[in-house]
Design an enzyme around this catalytic site. Structure first.
Site, PDB file in Angstrom:
ATOM      1  CD  GLN A 109      -2.274  -1.391   2.775  1.00 36.40           C
ATOM      2  OE1 GLN A 109      -3.282  -0.842   3.168  1.00 36.40           O
ATOM      3  NE2 GLN A 109      -1.547  -2.154   3.558  1.00 36.40           N
ATOM      4  CG  HIS A 127      -3.000   2.584  -1.678  1.00 35.85           C
ATOM      5  ND1 HIS A 127      -2.964   2.570  -0.307  1.00 35.85           N
ATOM      6  CD2 HIS A 127      -4.113   1.881  -2.021  1.00 35.85           C
ATOM      7  CE1 HIS A 127      -4.007   1.884   0.158  1.00 35.85           C
ATOM      8  NE2 HIS A 127      -4.707   1.455  -0.866  1.00 35.85           N
ATOM      9  CB  CYS A 135      -2.242  10.917 -19.134  1.00 34.46           C
ATOM     10  SG  CYS A 135      -3.641  11.655 -20.004  1.00 34.46           S
ATOM     11  CB  CYS A 138      -4.508   8.231 -22.668  1.00 32.49           C
ATOM     12  SG  CYS A 138      -2.836   8.827 -22.328  1.00 32.49           S
ATOM     13  CB  CYS A 177      -1.251  13.513 -21.936  1.00 36.33           C
ATOM     14  SG  CYS A 177      -1.003  11.972 -22.778  1.00 36.33           S
ATOM     15  CB  SER A 218      -3.536  -0.248  10.587  1.00 37.96           C
ATOM     16  OG  SER A 218      -3.956   0.526   9.481  1.00 37.96           O
ATOM     17  CD  GLU A 244       2.202   0.283  18.762  1.00 36.52           C
ATOM     18  OE1 GLU A 244       1.583   0.057  19.830  1.00 36.52           O
ATOM     19  OE2 GLU A 244       3.288   0.891  18.723  1.00 36.52           O
TER      20      GLU A 244
HETATM   21  P1  NAD Z   1      -1.203   2.647   8.901  1.00 32.34           P
HETATM   22  O1  NAD Z   1      -0.566   3.932   9.303  1.00 32.34           O
HETATM   23  O2  NAD Z   1      -2.669   2.540   8.967  1.00 32.34           O
HETATM   24  O3  NAD Z   1      -0.602   1.463   9.782  1.00 32.34           O
HETATM   25  C1  NAD Z   1       0.779   1.291   9.959  1.00 32.34           C
HETATM   26  C2  NAD Z   1       0.949   0.040  10.791  1.00 32.34           C
HETATM   27  O4  NAD Z   1       2.320  -0.221  10.890  1.00 32.34           O
HETATM   28  C3  NAD Z   1       0.396   0.187  12.198  1.00 32.34           C
HETATM   29  O5  NAD Z   1      -0.400  -0.957  12.484  1.00 32.34           O
HETATM   30  C4  NAD Z   1       1.649   0.241  13.080  1.00 32.34           C
HETATM   31  O6  NAD Z   1       1.441  -0.377  14.326  1.00 32.34           O
HETATM   32  C5  NAD Z   1       2.635  -0.548  12.232  1.00 32.34           C
HETATM   33  N1  NAD Z   1       4.033  -0.179  12.422  1.00 32.34           N
HETATM   34  C6  NAD Z   1       4.566   1.055  12.597  1.00 32.34           C
HETATM   35  N2  NAD Z   1       5.905   0.989  12.659  1.00 32.34           N
HETATM   36  C7  NAD Z   1       6.236  -0.317  12.513  1.00 32.34           C
HETATM   37  C8  NAD Z   1       7.460  -1.028  12.469  1.00 32.34           C
HETATM   38  N3  NAD Z   1       8.638  -0.424  12.606  1.00 32.34           N
HETATM   39  N4  NAD Z   1       7.426  -2.375  12.314  1.00 32.34           N
HETATM   40  C9  NAD Z   1       6.246  -3.033  12.193  1.00 32.34           C
HETATM   41  N5  NAD Z   1       5.052  -2.403  12.214  1.00 32.34           N
HETATM   42  C10 NAD Z   1       5.047  -1.068  12.358  1.00 32.34           C
HETATM   43  O7  NAD Z   1      -0.625   2.307   7.456  1.00 32.34           O
HETATM   44  P2  NAD Z   1      -1.224   1.421   6.280  1.00 32.34           P
HETATM   45  O8  NAD Z   1      -1.904   0.247   6.856  1.00 32.34           O
HETATM   46  O9  NAD Z   1      -0.130   1.223   5.316  1.00 32.34           O
HETATM   47  O10 NAD Z   1      -2.318   2.364   5.607  1.00 32.34           O
HETATM   48  C11 NAD Z   1      -2.077   3.754   5.462  1.00 32.34           C
HETATM   49  C12 NAD Z   1      -2.146   4.323   4.039  1.00 32.34           C
HETATM   50  O11 NAD Z   1      -1.259   5.448   4.010  1.00 32.34           O
HETATM   51  C13 NAD Z   1      -1.684   3.400   2.975  1.00 32.34           C
HETATM   52  O12 NAD Z   1      -2.665   3.415   2.023  1.00 32.34           O
HETATM   53  C14 NAD Z   1      -0.419   4.006   2.370  1.00 32.34           C
HETATM   54  O13 NAD Z   1      -0.586   4.221   0.989  1.00 32.34           O
HETATM   55  C15 NAD Z   1      -0.306   5.380   2.951  1.00 32.34           C
HETATM   56  N6  NAD Z   1       1.063   5.652   3.475  1.00 32.34           N
HETATM   57  C16 NAD Z   1       2.171   5.280   2.766  1.00 32.34           C
HETATM   58  C17 NAD Z   1       3.434   5.528   3.260  1.00 32.34           C
HETATM   59  C18 NAD Z   1       4.632   5.109   2.468  1.00 32.34           C
HETATM   60  O14 NAD Z   1       4.544   4.972   1.251  1.00 32.34           O
HETATM   61  N7  NAD Z   1       5.764   4.862   3.121  1.00 32.34           N
HETATM   62  C19 NAD Z   1       3.589   6.153   4.481  1.00 32.34           C
HETATM   63  C20 NAD Z   1       2.451   6.536   5.183  1.00 32.34           C
HETATM   64  C21 NAD Z   1       1.179   6.266   4.661  1.00 32.34           C
END
Ligand code: NAD
Length: 269
Positions: A109, A127, A135, A138, A177, A218, A244
């Site tokens: 994600q 995501h 674009c 297209c 584009c 999460s 967590e």
């Molecule tokens: P979330 O923030 O909902 O959950 C993150 C999870 O990771 C939590 O359950 C937390 O307890 C756990 N966590 C945090 N640090 C950790 C570690 N060091 N080791 C293991 N677990 C750890 O994130 P999600 O479920 O990915 O959903 C959030 C949305 O936000 C996604 O759609 C994503 O696209 C976007 N997002 C992306 C990035 C990125 O690309 N790095 C960063 C932040 C959010």
């Protein structure tokens, strides 16, 4: 030193991995040790920027019309974190597990491209990717180098006092584009439909999966949150690696930092 992963957990993972293929679903927690805070967590982007505004098309357009400098601040904060981040031991362990033929697909994600930077090839991005523009008409995509992003941020900052100048810079980086549509950053905003090819590919990977590992997510966001139930219905066992405690319905839970746990798992398998 006391092993972090109990021997029974390793046996459980090993025996289920052998029954078929291993698929991973990763989330923001995997990149937290690389210095990218989870958006929702402490210090995350959503503490400073309301997602209802900065993660929706309407919110972004209306803010740009009234206060374009706020969009510049947001892009600045987002990309200054992303461009500095490097793959951590969790990304590298997952890439190693793919190379060894243990992991067959990695559904992420995340939008940061760190799995690919670490060497993973079978990455399914649900995501999108912050280093790509697409674009809107297209759907042609172009990948950006980090230098292009640095250059855009620099020019946006220099133009923040002048709206016409800001618009010129934005049109240069998000041009029209050849089909007439306009390019935008290729990430899925709130309320938008996921890229259907990626979603189909994710379901296909889960069809034959015997072990699904949920790493640093999460799984609060749909439709990604529905993937584990789909895999479970097809006989897969679910293992969660999260820092967590969680109440997600999995068969085995390993609590700890993904950057510490995953290299251990890669070595043990
Ligand atoms: P979330 O923030 O909902 O959950 C993150 C999870 O990771 C939590 O359950 C937390 O307890 C756990 N966590 C945090 N640090 C950790 C570690 N060091 N080791 C293991 N677990 C750890 O994130 P999600 O479920 O990915 O959903 C959030 C949305 O936000 C996604 O759609 C994503 O696209 C976007 N997002 C992306 C990035 C990125 O690309 N790095 C960063 C932040 C959010």
């Amino acid at each position: 030193m006391k092993p972090l992963i109990p021997a029974e957990a390793i046996d459980y993972i090993r025996s289920n991995a052998k029954r078929g293929s291993v698929v991973c679903i990763t989330g923001a927690g995997v990149s937290a040790p690389s210095g990218i805070p989870t958006f929702r967590g402490k210090g995350g982007l959503w503490e400073k920027y309301r997602p209802q505004i900065y993660a929706t098309t309407m919110g972004l357009i209306s803010t740009f019309m009234t206060e374009p400098e706020k969009i510049v601040d947001f892009l600045n904060d987002l990309y200054s974190i992303l461009v500095k981040a490097k793959p951590n031991p969790c990304h590298r362990a997952l890439a190693e597990m793919e190379k060894e033929g243990i992991v067959s697909a990695l559904i992420t994600q995340n939008i940061d491209g760190l799995h690919q930077q670490a060497g993973s090839r079978s990455v399914i991005e649900l995501h999108g990717n912050a280093y790509r523009v697409r674009c809107m008409n297209c759907l042609k995509a172009i990948t950006w180098e980090k230098d292009r992003i640095r250059e855009m941020i620099k020019l946006l900052n220099l133009s923040r006092q002048s709206r016409p100048q800001l618009l010129r810079v934005l049109s240069r980086y998000f041009p029209k584009c050849e089909c007439g549509g306009r390019y935008r950053i290729d990430i899925v905003l709130f309320g938008e439909v996921l890229p259907q090819d990626a979603l189909k590919e994710a379901y296909r990977a889960l069809d034959t999966c015997s072990l699904l590992m949920l790493v640093g997510t999460s799984l609060a966001v749909y439709p990604a949150a529905a993937l584990p139930a789909y895999a479970k219905q097809r006989g897969a066992k679910i293992v969660e690696i999260n820092s967590e405690p969680s109440d997600s319905p999995c068969d085995l839970r390993i609590q700890g930092d993904a950057a510490v746990i995953m290299p251990q798992l890669a070595e043990a398998l």
